[in-house]
Design an enzyme around this catalytic site. Sequence first.
Site, short mmCIF file in Angstrom:
data_model
loop_
_atom_site.label_atom_id
_atom_site.label_comp_id
_atom_site.label_asym_id
_atom_site.label_seq_id
_atom_site.Cartn_x
_atom_site.Cartn_y
_atom_site.Cartn_z
CG LEU A 178 -1.78 1.23 1.41
CD1 LEU A 178 -2.87 1.29 0.35
CD2 LEU A 178 -2.41 1.26 2.80
CG HIS B 57 -14.42 0.85 -1.52
ND1 HIS B 57 -13.77 1.61 -0.58
CD2 HIS B 57 -13.50 -0.05 -1.96
CE1 HIS B 57 -12.50 1.20 -0.47
NE2 HIS B 57 -12.33 0.18 -1.31
C1 BG6 Z 1 -9.43 -1.80 -2.42
C2 BG6 Z 1 -9.70 -3.27 -2.35
O1 BG6 Z 1 -9.95 -1.16 -1.29
O2 BG6 Z 1 -10.01 -1.26 -3.59
C3 BG6 Z 1 -9.19 -3.96 -3.60
O3 BG6 Z 1 -9.08 -3.83 -1.20
C4 BG6 Z 1 -9.71 -3.30 -4.85
O4 BG6 Z 1 -9.57 -5.33 -3.60
C5 BG6 Z 1 -9.50 -1.79 -4.78
O5 BG6 Z 1 -9.03 -3.85 -5.96
C6 BG6 Z 1 -10.19 -1.09 -5.93
O6 BG6 Z 1 -9.85 0.25 -5.95
P1 BG6 Z 1 -10.03 1.10 -7.29
O7 BG6 Z 1 -9.71 2.49 -6.87
O8 BG6 Z 1 -9.06 0.53 -8.28
O9 BG6 Z 1 -11.44 0.91 -7.73
#
Ligand code: BG6
Length: 483
Positions: A18, A249
């Site tokens: 990360l 999310h």
């Molecule tokens: C992260 C998840 O929070 O978000 C991942 O842990 C996922 O599994 C990612 O791939 C997706 O993020 P973005 O911004 O690419 O849609």
Amino acid sequence: VPEIGCLSIIVLGASGDLAKKKTFPALFHLYCQGFLPPNEVHIFGYARTKISDDELRNRIRGYLVSERSASPSNDVSKFLQLIKYVSGSYDAAEGFQMLDKEISKHETSKNSLEGSSRRLFYLALPPSVYPSVCRMIRRYCMNKSNLGGWTRIVVEKPFGRDLGSAEELSSQIGELFDEPQIYRIDHYLGKELVQNLLVLRFANRFFLPLWNRDNIDNVQIVFREDFGTEGRGGYFDEYGIIRDIIQNHLLQVLCLVAMEKPVSLKPERIRDEKVKVLQSVLPIKDEEVVLGQYEGYRDDPTVPDHSNTPTFATVILRIHNERWEGVPFILKAGKALNSRKAEIRVQFKDVPGDIFKCKKQGRNEFVIRLQPSEAMYMKLMVKQPGLEMSTVQSELDLSYRQRYQGVTIPEAYERLILDTIRGDQQHFVRRDELKAAWEIFTPLLHRIDNGEMKPIPYQAGSRGPAEADELLEKAGYVQTHGY
Ligand code: BG6
């Protein structure tokens, strides 16, 4: 008012994925735009691995330059020079005392600025070590300047596994830091079109009278990825798609789509409204859930052979209030599907007294595409150009790439880290919000964990289980084609 004084940004877990892929590149972009002036800012990496400053810099270097930042390499080198590395464990005094010494050294060297000292601790770490790391920070690394300043901590999801563990984690951290010092990141809140939702809803007369159960038939919030867990199988299997994507999310997006107008734009007033939405969600019904697992998922050596973890889920949430009673909010997320996309689809009801008999051609739909290629478009009926009086579905289309040519859309992490420095908590998850989010999903998650609900296998690269499309149809979603 910009604060004066030195700013120390401490990235804990500095050698992890990360930090390399998101935190340091975001800091770099902020640096390039002048938000991290070198005469004020120092960045510290902290992790267990014993490496030198240069080794850490070399590990990061390759991740800094992306397509969007064609920065000259001397920018990269100057930025890297701001970074120092300290190694130590996450639960022993020694490393943190050393870290404090290094930070203080930097603060003294910059005190010609005669300002406060600001310390931002970014925990790019698994939540299991949050309590001990917070304890160490509290004990050894707090800002000691008598000229003012602050100490803030940034934590990443997953914040717990369910209501009980999340509350425990919150209490442990809450004993050490006050809520205004804690920034719980959900990076979806940093995406351009997610941040646009409040403007769209509350600054447009178009939407105000329509945004309710009288006009809207259903709302879909969809996340798809066209790749599997790829090397993260071990982590993912512990959590699954609901904890990884939906409970945070997608639910955050739902809040912004469904909340009432806040009395002001103050972060607390916005977060108050989000909490109310979450508290109005009814218990999830088993028959309004479809779980899936892509074939091949268990071939990952880090995934147990009999894993029951869903990599796909469609869940219908129902909001029990005056605005939304009866409108299904369909949250759908999946890995290893046929496309990569995140979007919100607001589907309107059919026009009453359909004199054009155009119902079969589709409904009005307002689509907000978060990624890729940010866009929003309205599907609407128009007269087919020509001599005949016939109808056709068309679009009013706002594509960001075309409309805002040359404008760089900032990365979510970049925006959110800047907010933490500025002390703006609007786009961060408050403790009561987190609790309410876990309350919604915990009963379902426990049933899945106990093996009472099983994922349906689906082919990697497909749309996911057919049962999910059936559920969508049952909920009232009408598939329209052409865009
Ligand atoms: C992260 C998840 O929070 O978000 C991942 O842990 C996922 O599994 C990612 O791939 C997706 O993020 P973005 O911004 O690419 O849609």
